[in-house]
Design an enzyme around this catalytic site. Structure first.
Site, short mmCIF file in Angstrom:
data_model
loop_
_atom_site.label_atom_id
_atom_site.label_comp_id
_atom_site.label_asym_id
_atom_site.label_seq_id
_atom_site.Cartn_x
_atom_site.Cartn_y
_atom_site.Cartn_z
N GLY A 61 0.76 -1.23 0.00
CA GLY A 61 0.00 0.00 0.00
C GLY A 61 0.79 1.29 0.00
N TRP A 63 2.30 2.87 -2.48
CA TRP A 63 1.92 3.74 -3.60
C TRP A 63 0.53 4.32 -3.38
CZ3 TRP A 63 3.85 2.64 -9.22
CH2 TRP A 63 5.25 2.65 -9.22
N ASP A 86 -5.67 -5.58 -5.38
CA ASP A 86 -4.66 -6.60 -5.20
C ASP A 86 -5.34 -7.94 -4.95
OD1 ASP A 86 -1.41 -6.31 -4.53
OD2 ASP A 86 -2.31 -8.17 -3.83
N ASP A 102 -8.39 -10.08 -9.13
CA ASP A 102 -7.37 -10.50 -10.09
C ASP A 102 -7.47 -9.58 -11.30
OD1 ASP A 102 -5.93 -11.80 -12.12
OD2 ASP A 102 -6.51 -13.80 -11.44
N ASP A 127 3.00 -1.26 -9.30
CA ASP A 127 4.32 -1.57 -8.76
C ASP A 127 4.44 -3.06 -8.45
OD1 ASP A 127 6.91 -0.92 -7.84
OD2 ASP A 127 6.21 -0.82 -5.77
N LYS A 167 6.27 -1.00 -12.99
CA LYS A 167 7.61 -1.55 -12.76
C LYS A 167 7.96 -2.55 -13.86
CE LYS A 167 8.60 -3.04 -8.62
NZ LYS A 167 8.60 -3.96 -7.45
#
Length: 248
Positions: A61, A63, A86, A102, A127, A167
């Protein structure tokens, strides 16, 4: 002491010497990765004029915390909407709506849209990273597939002109990743924030000025291994999308 316990103790010692680790603890961030997003914004101004934002693979958490402080708090009450997604649950963050889902499933995209209040997002960030196997080629491949899955759901969520940040590992197939992103964005840049360890192959792809691709189907249905959802891009299920940052 067992070998794995020694290795963990060494790692903890190294982490505690990390200036960004210490700063994260002092400033109340859940992970040092908060500084990566802050530094990306310093360079690209991705938070400018943003009111609706989605954080994919958000746990633990950090970000989402940044988004709440830099977007949620600077807008009038009730104007900003921040949605964190998530596979796993994470501790609540005031001002952030959390969804457990998902990102390869259409129902997750539909749930995000609902929480955005019928509006499209100006920014989607991710991320996340799959579990590391130690096999570099496999890890790079899995990370690429995660980015493509995040891109795919983002095409359902982003407003024209929006931004996408994810990322990635700077690997041999980076040109392929660029080519996929450039189908959807007018500007695609790879950056490495100064808070990212120099020893890490971690980079971030910053995609600006989203342009919906004519004829692209998006998430017409759930992704499954081997599915090809368009003639342009192939997305496959990438396994664990939890994105848990193990530094803090």
């Amino acid at each position: 002491m067992a070998y794995d316990e020694i290795e963990m103790a060494v790692r903890r010692s190294r982490d505690k010497r990390d200036v960004f680790y210490r700063l994260a603890k002092e400033q109340g961030w859940r992970a040092r990765s908060a500084f990566k997003l802050l530094q990306i914004d310093e360079e690209f101004r991705i938070f400018s004029k943003v009111t609706h934002v989605v954080d994919l693979c958000a746990a633990p958490g950090s970000w989402s915390q940044v988004l709440e402080r830099k977007i949620g708090r600077v807008n009038p009450p009730g104007k900003a909407r921040i949605v964190a997604v998530d596979l796993q649950q994470m501790a609540p963050i005031p001002g952030v709506v959390q969804l457990q889902g998902d990102i390869t499933k259409k129902k997750t995209a539909d749930a995000i849209k609902k929480e955005l209040g019928g509006q499209l997002a100006q920014l989607v960030v991710c991320d996340g990273a799959p579990d590391v196997t130690g096999l570099h080629d496999m890890d790079e491949y899995m990370q690429d597939q995660l980015i493509l899955a995040a891109l795919n759901i983002s095409t359902e969520l982003l407003a024209p002109g929006g931004a996408f940040v994810a990322k990635m590992f700077k690997a041999r197939d980076i040109d392929f990743m660029y080519s996929q992103m450039k189908l959807f964005f007018r500007s695609v840049t790879c950056t490495k924030p100064r808070s990212s360890r120099s020893s890490s192959n971690e980079h971030f792809i910053v995609c600006l000025d989203y342009k919906p691709l004519e004829g692209y189907q998006g998430m017409a249905e759930d992704l499954k291994p081997g599915d090809e959802l368009s003639a342009l891009t192939k997305f496959v299920y990438s396994g664990d999308l939890s994105g848990f940052d193990q530094i803090i």
